[in-house]
Design a protein around this motif. Structure first.
Motif, PDB file in Angstrom:
ATOM      1  N   ILE A   1     -21.186  27.078  -8.967  1.00 27.56           N
ATOM      2  CA  ILE A   1     -21.624  25.774  -9.471  1.00 27.56           C
ATOM      3  C   ILE A   1     -21.443  25.760 -10.982  1.00 27.56           C
ATOM      4  CG2 ILE A   1     -23.581  24.209  -9.754  1.00 27.56           C
ATOM      5  CD1 ILE A   1     -24.689  25.266  -7.151  1.00 27.56           C
ATOM      6  N   SER A   2     -20.596  24.859 -11.444  1.00 23.09           N
ATOM      7  CA  SER A   2     -20.362  24.760 -12.885  1.00 23.09           C
ATOM      8  C   SER A   2     -20.409  23.314 -13.368  1.00 23.09           C
ATOM      9  CB  SER A   2     -19.004  25.383 -13.245  1.00 23.09           C
ATOM     10  OG  SER A   2     -17.962  24.739 -12.539  1.00 23.09           O
ATOM     11  N   ASP A   3     -20.824  22.412 -12.504  1.00 19.54           N
ATOM     12  CA  ASP A   3     -20.961  21.016 -12.919  1.00 19.54           C
ATOM     13  C   ASP A   3     -22.136  20.368 -12.189  1.00 19.54           C
ATOM     14  OD1 ASP A   3     -20.012  19.864 -10.358  1.00 19.54           O
ATOM     15  OD2 ASP A   3     -18.046  20.601 -10.966  1.00 19.54           O
ATOM     16  N   GLU A   4     -22.562  19.217 -12.720  1.00 16.87           N
ATOM     17  CA  GLU A   4     -23.729  18.523 -12.181  1.00 16.87           C
ATOM     18  C   GLU A   4     -23.473  17.930 -10.805  1.00 16.87           C
ATOM     19  OE1 GLU A   4     -26.689  18.453 -13.311  1.00 16.87           O
ATOM     20  OE2 GLU A   4     -26.384  19.350 -15.306  1.00 16.87           O
ATOM     21  N   LEU A   5     -22.212  17.677 -10.467  1.00 19.00           N
ATOM     22  CA  LEU A   5     -21.903  17.122  -9.153  1.00 19.00           C
ATOM     23  C   LEU A   5     -22.207  18.128  -8.047  1.00 19.00           C
ATOM     24  CD1 LEU A   5     -20.740  14.900  -7.344  1.00 19.00           C
ATOM     25  CD2 LEU A   5     -18.453  15.825  -7.800  1.00 19.00           C
ATOM     26  N   ARG A   6     -21.689  19.347  -8.184  1.00 16.92           N
ATOM     27  CA  ARG A   6     -21.963  20.357  -7.159  1.00 16.92           C
ATOM     28  C   ARG A   6     -23.445  20.763  -7.157  1.00 16.92           C
ATOM     29  NH1 ARG A   6     -17.597  24.659  -8.522  1.00 16.92           N
ATOM     30  NH2 ARG A   6     -17.160  23.265 -10.271  1.00 16.92           N
ATOM     31  N   LYS A   7     -24.079  20.729  -8.329  1.00 18.31           N
ATOM     32  CA  LYS A   7     -25.510  21.019  -8.364  1.00 18.31           C
ATOM     33  C   LYS A   7     -26.277  19.965  -7.569  1.00 18.31           C
ATOM     34  CE  LYS A   7     -27.387  22.323 -12.259  1.00 18.31           C
ATOM     35  NZ  LYS A   7     -28.015  22.257 -13.617  1.00 18.31           N
ATOM     36  N   MET A   8     -25.922  18.683  -7.737  1.00 15.68           N
ATOM     37  CA  MET A   8     -26.573  17.618  -6.993  1.00 15.68           C
ATOM     38  C   MET A   8     -26.350  17.771  -5.492  1.00 15.68           C
ATOM     39  SD  MET A   8     -25.749  14.653  -5.186  1.00 15.68           S
ATOM     40  CE  MET A   8     -24.100  14.247  -5.766  1.00 15.68           C
ATOM     41  N   LEU A   9     -25.183  18.226  -5.100  1.00 15.26           N
ATOM     42  CA  LEU A   9     -24.866  18.366  -3.680  1.00 15.26           C
ATOM     43  C   LEU A   9     -25.588  19.533  -3.027  1.00 15.26           C
ATOM     44  CD1 LEU A   9     -20.991  17.745  -3.777  1.00 15.26           C
ATOM     45  CD2 LEU A   9     -22.734  16.176  -2.899  1.00 15.26           C
ATOM     46  N   LEU A  10     -25.835  20.617  -3.782  1.00 21.39           N
ATOM     47  CA  LEU A  10     -26.241  21.869  -3.164  1.00 21.39           C
ATOM     48  C   LEU A  10     -27.635  22.372  -3.525  1.00 21.39           C
ATOM     49  CD1 LEU A  10     -22.884  23.840  -3.605  1.00 21.39           C
ATOM     50  CD2 LEU A  10     -23.799  22.925  -1.476  1.00 21.39           C
ATOM     51  N   VAL A  11     -28.073  22.142  -4.748  1.00 16.16           N
ATOM     52  CA  VAL A  11     -29.296  22.792  -5.239  1.00 16.16           C
ATOM     53  C   VAL A  11     -30.499  21.873  -5.009  1.00 16.16           C
ATOM     54  CG1 VAL A  11     -30.430  23.896  -7.183  1.00 16.16           C
ATOM     55  CG2 VAL A  11     -27.929  24.008  -6.964  1.00 16.16           C
ATOM     56  N   GLU A  12     -31.287  22.180  -4.000  1.00 19.34           N
ATOM     57  CA  GLU A  12     -32.368  21.297  -3.588  1.00 19.34           C
ATOM     58  C   GLU A  12     -33.475  21.160  -4.626  1.00 19.34           C
ATOM     59  OE1 GLU A  12     -33.852  22.070   0.290  1.00 19.34           O
ATOM     60  OE2 GLU A  12     -31.859  22.267   1.191  1.00 19.34           O
ATOM     61  N   ASP A  13     -33.673  22.154  -5.450  1.00 18.57           N
ATOM     62  CA  ASP A  13     -34.745  22.069  -6.449  1.00 18.57           C
ATOM     63  C   ASP A  13     -34.243  21.595  -7.811  1.00 18.57           C
ATOM     64  OD1 ASP A  13     -33.306  24.299  -7.133  1.00 18.57           O
ATOM     65  OD2 ASP A  13     -35.023  25.670  -7.234  1.00 18.57           O
ATOM     66  N   SER A  14     -32.998  21.104  -7.863  1.00 19.93           N
ATOM     67  CA  SER A  14     -32.500  20.565  -9.134  1.00 19.93           C
ATOM     68  C   SER A  14     -33.022  19.145  -9.325  1.00 19.93           C
ATOM     69  CB  SER A  14     -30.970  20.559  -9.156  1.00 19.93           C
ATOM     70  OG  SER A  14     -30.451  19.545  -8.316  1.00 19.93           O
ATOM     71  N   GLU A  15     -33.092  18.715 -10.575  1.00 23.29           N
ATOM     72  CA  GLU A  15     -33.629  17.384 -10.873  1.00 23.29           C
ATOM     73  C   GLU A  15     -32.713  16.272 -10.389  1.00 23.29           C
ATOM     74  OE1 GLU A  15     -31.865  17.193 -15.451  1.00 23.29           O
ATOM     75  OE2 GLU A  15     -34.025  17.214 -15.086  1.00 23.29           O
ATOM     76  N   LYS A  16     -31.445  16.587 -10.127  1.00 19.87           N
ATOM     77  CA  LYS A  16     -30.487  15.577  -9.681  1.00 19.87           C
ATOM     78  C   LYS A  16     -30.407  15.463  -8.163  1.00 19.87           C
ATOM     79  CE  LYS A  16     -28.993  14.879 -13.946  1.00 19.87           C
ATOM     80  NZ  LYS A  16     -29.279  13.628 -14.677  1.00 19.87           N
ATOM     81  N   TYR A  17     -31.004  16.404  -7.449  1.00 19.82           N
ATOM     82  CA  TYR A  17     -30.830  16.431  -5.995  1.00 19.82           C
ATOM     83  C   TYR A  17     -31.331  15.140  -5.340  1.00 19.82           C
ATOM     84  CZ  TYR A  17     -30.672  18.313  -1.242  1.00 19.82           C
ATOM     85  OH  TYR A  17     -30.383  18.515   0.088  1.00 19.82           O
TER      86      TYR A  17
END
Length: 268
Positions: free
Chosen positions: A139-155
């Motif tokens: 994960i190196s961008d906010e798009l993949r973080k939003m797709l995958l990381v459930e505890d991220s602020e963008k999820y």
């Protein structure tokens, strides 16, 4: 039971339609993108027709009848998780699970919130982030973080019902790509390819919705996605193998098409 005879379950008779083509998977631009995303050769589409009225409450019988049909068993292509080679089903499936999955989104404006929430910049570039890892994805961008990381602020930019939409599932699958994916720096290729796939796979069902003056949006996930319409039989299925949709993507299309020369004019 002889080949070509209706199956015992539900009285359904399926026929393989090898002549059916899917333009969304064969354009030079799509082929180039799938190669970059390490998905070329791991994406396939097949078409099957059937002869009985589909009833949603009998979806389990329908799906089981499909896998037991003598015209399906030798023709349904699967990608082997061990060898990476395409092979036929070859045997009856003993157990299935059908889950209702919505397909209500008819506009690509569904993804505008990616710009509103600073996941993508106004110029289309995907916002970068500190490198991390969500097995098996870097994960190196906010798009993949939003797709995958459930505890991220963008999820929570996309709610759980949003994430169950067929349109979102296609988008997520393309964004994550295959094992050797070369990720995009801009959003447009992901959106454009998602739109092409979605329009090619669901537009006939929308003809039915137009003629009935109501939308019929029903999907069923077995290990496949199935789109259904009450007025005539149109089913789109998506088979997914591997964690987070990144290993295998196969579409099976069930079709008795009664309409031609249809111009898809939804806001896609």
């Amino acid at each position: 039971m002889a080949a070509g005879e209706p199956g015992d379950l539900g009285g359904y008779y399926f026929r393989f339609l090898p002549q059916k083509t899917f333009q969304c998977l064969s354009t030079p631009e799509t082929t180039s993108r799938l190669r970059q995303w390490s998905m070329l050769g791991r994406v396939a589409a097949q078409a099957f027709g059937f002869d009985q009225t589909f009833q949603a409450y009998r979806k389990d019988e329908f799906v089981m009848a499909f896998f037991k049909d003598p015209n399906v068993i030798p023709n349904l292509q699967l990608l082997s998780d061990s060898s990476g080679q395409w092979t036929t089903l070859g045997t009856e499936v003993k157990k299935i699970e059908a889950i209702n999955v919505p397909c209500t989104q008819l506009s690509m404006s569904f993804f505008n919130r990616l710009y509103d929430e600073d996941i993508v910049r106004d110029n289309g570039h995907i916002v970068k982030c500190l490198d991390s890892f969500c097995d098996p994805f870097p994960i190196s961008d906010e798009l993949r973080k939003m797709l995958l990381v459930e505890d991220s602020e963008k999820y929570e930019v996309f709610s759980q019902p949003d994430r169950e939409e067929f349109l979102f599932c296609l988008f997520k699958h393309l964004c994550l790509g295959g094992a050797l994916c070369q990720y995009e720096d801009v959003l447009h290729p992901y959106l454009e390819t998602t739109k092409l796939l979605y329009k090619d796979l669901v537009r006939m069902a929308l003809v039915c919705a137009t003629l009935r003056r109501r939308v019929t949006n029903r999907h069923f996930l077995i290990s496949l996605w199935i789109r259904s319409s009450v007025m005539f039989m149109f089913y789109t299925t998506l088979m997914v193998w591997g964690k987070c949709l990144n290993r295998f993507f196969q579409i099976i299309y069930f079709d008795i098409v009664l309409f031609t020369n249809f111009n898809f004019n939804a806001n896609l």
